[in-house]
Design an enzyme around this catalytic site. Sequence first.
Site, PDB file in Angstrom:
ATOM      1  N   SER A 128       0.781  -1.232   0.000  1.00 30.60           N
ATOM      2  CA  SER A 128       0.000   0.000   0.000  1.00 30.60           C
ATOM      3  C   SER A 128       0.817   1.288   0.000  1.00 30.60           C
ATOM      4  O   SER A 128       0.235   2.360  -0.027  1.00 30.60           O
ATOM      5  CB  SER A 128      -0.902   0.014   1.234  1.00 30.60           C
ATOM      6  OG  SER A 128      -0.125  -0.018   2.414  1.00 30.60           O
ATOM      7  N   CYS A 129       2.128   1.234   0.060  1.00 29.28           N
ATOM      8  CA  CYS A 129       2.865   2.487   0.179  1.00 29.28           C
ATOM      9  C   CYS A 129       3.857   2.644  -0.952  1.00 29.28           C
ATOM     10  O   CYS A 129       4.108   1.752  -1.731  1.00 29.28           O
ATOM     11  CB  CYS A 129       3.596   2.575   1.519  1.00 29.28           C
ATOM     12  SG  CYS A 129       5.048   1.517   1.640  1.00 29.28           S
ATOM     13  N   GLY A 130       4.439   3.825  -1.021  1.00 34.11           N
ATOM     14  CA  GLY A 130       5.382   4.095  -2.079  1.00 34.11           C
ATOM     15  C   GLY A 130       6.379   5.150  -1.659  1.00 34.11           C
ATOM     16  O   GLY A 130       6.560   5.427  -0.483  1.00 34.11           O
TER      17      GLY A 130
END
Length: 290
Positions: A128-130
């Site tokens: 879910s993150c970047g």
Amino acid sequence: MTESNSNPELRRKSKSIIRFENGAFTEKADFLAVEEPLEIRIVYGSPGNQRNRSLSITMRTPGHDRELAAGFLLGEGIVTSADQITQFELTGPKDECTGLTNQLCVHVAEGVSFDFGSLQRNFYTTSSCGICGKASLDAVRAQLTHSVGFPSMKVSASLIASLPSTMRERQSTFDETGGLHAAGLFATDGKLVACYEDVGRHNALDKLVGFQCLAGRLRESESLALVSGRASFELVQKVISAGIPILVAVGAPSSLAAELADEFGVTLVGFASKNRFNIYSHSSRLIMDV
């Protein structure tokens, strides 16, 4: 043949739940999207001096782990073609519940070199993150050395609008769970070439790019990629690495995604549906229907 995840039992799990509906509680069975960790390790160096190091741990939906690893290595600039990958090796203990081995070693050819210090940004990877920011953009600029090409490519507006519904028909596990992202590769006539589902939107596109890489199809043909969510900076980076000239997203693009797409020759489309879409960069590839 259109590629897709081959074993639905790897991607879904049944669970007994209590549903509240129409003023009453009911017990029933429901399907959940499977999420399991995958550690990607890299084996590199000369035969007499090989090193084995952990590169990343990502939460993914099991299935097509080789494509996932190949796409990840390509997107991070560690390899540039399938020829630089010599072997995939499943290692580590099997999970008692799933029977899966959640560790994959990727052996790369002698002479493939990289700096682990510059790869620290790889460890952001989750479902879910970047990453974001000027430092990230500068790092990608240093890694990517060419635009995607195909400046004369032309695709009709109606074809772009048809892509989400075409891919949606192939999202079998999403139908059962509602919990997976998808990435699809299309030819310029609208034919779906490959489709992958995963709990992580980055992973779904990595599997697609890895499929292209392992099939020896990188940067060789006009094509379009469609992602089921928003278009982030990282997703644009991945299509540039694969040489895909058009990225279509069902959701919104970020500002860094639009900036990177504009700089490296990617046509970026957002909010795609059967009735409308927005073009954020290199609009000349899209034309009105004759």
